[in-house]
Each structure stands twice: as C-alpha cells, then as structure tokens.
Motif scaffolding. Structure first.
Motif, PDB file in Angstrom:
ATOM      1  N   UNK A 242     -18.409  19.134 -20.044  1.00 49.43           N
ATOM      2  CA  UNK A 242     -19.352  19.828 -19.140  1.00 49.43           C
ATOM      3  C   UNK A 242     -20.670  20.099 -19.556  1.00 49.43           C
ATOM      4  N   UNK A 243     -21.775  20.350 -18.625  1.00 45.70           N
ATOM      5  CA  UNK A 243     -22.920  20.756 -19.275  1.00 45.70           C
ATOM      6  C   UNK A 243     -23.757  21.856 -18.214  1.00 45.70           C
ATOM      7  N   UNK A 244     -23.895  23.017 -18.857  1.00 46.07           N
ATOM      8  CA  UNK A 244     -24.465  24.050 -18.117  1.00 46.07           C
ATOM      9  C   UNK A 244     -25.878  23.704 -18.346  1.00 46.07           C
ATOM     10  N   UNK A 245     -26.718  24.470 -17.432  1.00 42.02           N
ATOM     11  CA  UNK A 245     -28.211  24.414 -17.369  1.00 42.02           C
ATOM     12  C   UNK A 245     -28.919  24.582 -18.662  1.00 42.02           C
ATOM     13  N   UNK A 246     -29.582  23.942 -19.324  1.00 45.45           N
ATOM     14  CA  UNK A 246     -30.375  24.156 -20.479  1.00 45.45           C
ATOM     15  C   UNK A 246     -29.641  24.064 -21.576  1.00 45.45           C
ATOM     16  N   UNK A 247     -28.320  23.425 -21.574  1.00 48.57           N
ATOM     17  CA  UNK A 247     -27.431  23.164 -22.637  1.00 48.57           C
ATOM     18  C   UNK A 247     -27.127  21.833 -22.701  1.00 48.57           C
ATOM     19  N   UNK A 248     -26.376  21.630 -24.089  1.00 49.25           N
ATOM     20  CA  UNK A 248     -25.753  20.442 -24.226  1.00 49.25           C
ATOM     21  C   UNK A 248     -24.640  20.096 -23.542  1.00 49.25           C
ATOM     22  N   UNK A 249     -24.261  18.749 -23.360  1.00 45.14           N
ATOM     23  CA  UNK A 249     -22.813  18.509 -22.809  1.00 45.14           C
ATOM     24  C   UNK A 249     -21.781  18.609 -24.089  1.00 45.14           C
ATOM     25  N   UNK A 250     -20.771  19.445 -23.460  1.00 43.44           N
ATOM     26  CA  UNK A 250     -19.734  19.777 -24.312  1.00 43.44           C
ATOM     27  C   UNK A 250     -18.282  19.235 -24.212  1.00 43.44           C
TER      28      UNK A 250
ATOM     29  N   UNK B 144     -19.235  31.923 -16.834  1.00 41.12           N
ATOM     30  CA  UNK B 144     -19.710  30.866 -17.487  1.00 41.12           C
ATOM     31  C   UNK B 144     -19.196  29.653 -17.538  1.00 41.12           C
ATOM     32  N   UNK B 145     -18.330  29.415 -16.402  1.00 38.25           N
ATOM     33  CA  UNK B 145     -17.691  27.959 -16.491  1.00 38.25           C
ATOM     34  C   UNK B 145     -18.552  27.235 -15.559  1.00 38.25           C
ATOM     35  N   UNK B 146     -19.613  27.648 -15.080  1.00 37.15           N
ATOM     36  CA  UNK B 146     -20.583  27.160 -14.270  1.00 37.15           C
ATOM     37  C   UNK B 146     -21.241  26.054 -15.100  1.00 37.15           C
ATOM     38  N   UNK B 147     -21.220  24.786 -14.406  1.00 40.90           N
ATOM     39  CA  UNK B 147     -21.514  23.783 -15.337  1.00 40.90           C
ATOM     40  C   UNK B 147     -21.570  22.167 -14.169  1.00 40.90           C
ATOM     41  N   UNK B 148     -22.127  21.234 -14.669  1.00 43.33           N
ATOM     42  CA  UNK B 148     -21.837  20.084 -14.283  1.00 43.33           C
ATOM     43  C   UNK B 148     -20.618  19.659 -14.941  1.00 43.33           C
TER      44      UNK B 148
END
Length: 121
Positions: A36-44, A87-91
């Motif tokens: 997943x990748x949250x706005x402004x963050x790396x893909x985890x 905080x689970x919000x992400x692509x």
C-alpha cells in the motif's frame, strides 16, 4: 496481468475485502503480496502468501486485522481487512514474484494497477 479491485470508502472499524485477479501466467507458480502507498509516502509491504497458500506473512501494523488468502483455481488473491483505521487509507497494490525466497523480501516483479481504500474517522 494483475487486476486489483474491491477498494472504496468505509468508516473506521469497518471491513473491506480486496481481490486481485491474475491472468496470462500460471498463477500457482507465484508468491503473491499486497502493498500500500499512502499520500506522500513510499509504497510499503503489508502481507504475502506462498504460492501453495501454505504460509503467510504480515507486517506488524496489520497483523491480527488483515488476512491474505488465495484461490489458485480462480487465479485470485484476497486481502480481508477488518477493524480498519484512518491510517489504513492508501492505494493498495497486489504483486507477484517467483516461488522461492522469503515472502517479505523485495523481488516482486509484476504489479497490479492499485485500488483506493479510504477509511473515514
């Protein structure tokens, strides 16, 4: 080719199930992962499952809330997400890699297009 679906808007504490349908290759030859990748963050990395379904691995923040599974007959991997938090919000992306090596290590070579999950608080 990997096609993720099932994302959407859900309230905190709710559940969603993501699906990732594979085509073009022998699905059971591949270990599958969810990222997943949250706005402004790396893909985890968040979860992965062995090609056989015999073992799984979870990142600590989702352990006990998310469950990865697969149906090799349907060429599909799932991510059941419960007790969702803001905080689970992400692509969310599904990915595939070869059958050897540790599930949590890099090496995922094939990626789906992502599905948006938004958790409102």
């Amino acid at each position: 080719q990997l096609q993720a679906s099932g994302g959407g808007l859900v309230q905190a504490g709710g559940s969603l199930r993501l699906s990732c349908a594979a085509s073009g290759r022998t699905f059971s030859d591949y270990n599958m992962g969810w990222f997943r990748q949250a706005p402004g963050k790396e893909r985890d990395f968040i979860a992965a499952i062995r090609w056989s379904g015999g073992s799984t691995y979870y990142e600590d923040s989702v352990k006990g809330r998310f469950t990865i599974s697969r149906d090799n007959a349907k060429n599909t991997v799932y991510l059941q997400m419960n007790s969702l938090k803001a905080e689970d919000t992400a692509v969310y992306y599904c990915a595939a890699k070869g059958p050897y090596g540790s599930l949590w290590l890099p090496g995922y070579d094939y990626w789906g297009q992502g599905t948006q999950v938004t958790v409102s608080s």
